[in-house]
Design a protein around this motif. Structure first.
Motif, short mmCIF file in Angstrom:
data_model
loop_
_atom_site.label_atom_id
_atom_site.label_comp_id
_atom_site.label_asym_id
_atom_site.label_seq_id
_atom_site.Cartn_x
_atom_site.Cartn_y
_atom_site.Cartn_z
N ILE A 68 0.92 14.29 -9.59
CA ILE A 68 1.69 15.53 -9.75
C ILE A 68 2.59 15.50 -10.98
O ILE A 68 3.18 16.53 -11.33
N GLY A 69 2.71 14.33 -11.63
CA GLY A 69 3.53 14.23 -12.83
C GLY A 69 5.02 14.37 -12.59
O GLY A 69 5.76 14.84 -13.45
N GLU A 70 5.46 13.94 -11.42
CA GLU A 70 6.86 14.08 -11.06
C GLU A 70 7.30 12.88 -10.23
O GLU A 70 6.60 12.45 -9.31
N ALA A 71 8.47 12.33 -10.54
CA ALA A 71 9.01 11.18 -9.81
C ALA A 71 9.79 11.67 -8.59
O ALA A 71 11.00 11.82 -8.64
N VAL A 72 9.08 11.92 -7.50
CA VAL A 72 9.70 12.49 -6.31
C VAL A 72 10.08 11.45 -5.25
O VAL A 72 10.70 11.78 -4.25
N PHE A 73 9.70 10.20 -5.46
CA PHE A 73 10.02 9.12 -4.51
C PHE A 73 10.72 7.99 -5.23
O PHE A 73 10.43 7.69 -6.38
N GLU A 74 11.64 7.34 -4.52
CA GLU A 74 12.23 6.09 -4.97
C GLU A 74 11.68 5.03 -4.02
O GLU A 74 11.95 5.07 -2.83
N PHE A 75 10.93 4.07 -4.56
CA PHE A 75 10.28 3.08 -3.72
C PHE A 75 10.96 1.74 -3.86
O PHE A 75 11.14 1.22 -4.95
N ASP A 76 11.32 1.16 -2.73
CA ASP A 76 11.92 -0.16 -2.65
C ASP A 76 10.99 -1.01 -1.78
O ASP A 76 11.00 -0.87 -0.54
N ARG A 77 10.20 -1.85 -2.42
CA ARG A 77 9.19 -2.61 -1.67
C ARG A 77 9.81 -3.52 -0.61
O ARG A 77 9.33 -3.57 0.52
N MET A 116 0.82 -1.21 0.00
CA MET A 116 0.00 0.00 0.00
C MET A 116 0.85 1.27 0.00
O MET A 116 0.47 2.28 -0.61
N VAL A 117 2.02 1.24 0.64
CA VAL A 117 2.92 2.39 0.58
C VAL A 117 3.31 2.63 -0.87
O VAL A 117 3.31 3.77 -1.35
N GLY A 118 3.63 1.55 -1.59
CA GLY A 118 3.95 1.69 -3.01
C GLY A 118 2.80 2.28 -3.81
O GLY A 118 3.00 3.14 -4.68
N GLU A 119 1.58 1.85 -3.51
CA GLU A 119 0.40 2.39 -4.20
C GLU A 119 0.24 3.88 -3.90
O GLU A 119 -0.06 4.68 -4.80
#
Length: 161
Positions: A33-42, A21-24
């Motif tokens: 927002i149209g911007e990659a502001v997070f790097e997610f590592d599940r 859910m954090v990834g979602e």
């Protein structure tokens, strides 16, 4: 609350569901927002979830229903300290209700549970940062309709690692 839902405190066995859910949540924010502001590592998120639940530095509440095979949403909270806040208070870093379950009172119930949790710990307040506005104006309305007030400023960060 619909679907015979209940709010339960997460334990380490819930770490995979929380990480998903954090990834979602992060994906939805970035898409909106149209911007990659997070790097997610599940995998890393799942590991941190397990660790923080084990050492009780993080509390996570899940909205569950016997009619739904997965959590419908979650909220996280941890204890903070601030002289400006008059002592100990709670910070909500993540709060998410899956799209199919929104506007059914689930978010309100999750927030009510966090308020009860904070009151039991004698926190002076709860603080939360919304995603960027105006894209998340609805989120802001949700919080203000439940007693949150603007406290000024903007969230800033600097990466240390």
């Amino acid at each position: 609350m619909p679907l015979n839902a209940s709010i339960v405190r997460a334990d380490q066995a819930d770490a995979a569901d929380v990480a998903k859910m954090v990834g979602e949540l992060l994906s939805e924010i970035m898409s909106t927002i149209g911007e990659a502001v997070f790097e997610f590592d599940r995998a890393g998120t799942e590991l941190r979830t397990r660790e923080w639940l084990a050492d009780r530095s993080y509390a996570i509440f899940l909205a569950r229903s016997s009619e739904v095979g997965h959590p419908m949403g979650f909220v996280t909270v941890y204890e903070s300290y601030g002289l400006y806040a008059g002592g100990r208070f709670g910070t909500i870093p993540e709060f998410y209700v899956r799209a199919g379950y929104r506007s059914r009172g689930i978010g309100a119930e999750l927030l009510s549970e966090v308020k009860r949790y904070g009151e039991a710990r004698r926190w002076t307040r709860l603080e939360v940062t919304t995603p960027p506005l105006p894209q998340f104006d609805r989120t802001m309305k949700f919080y203000t309709s439940r007693g949150f007030q603007l406290s000024g400023g903007r969230k800033l960060k600097v990466d240390l690692s």
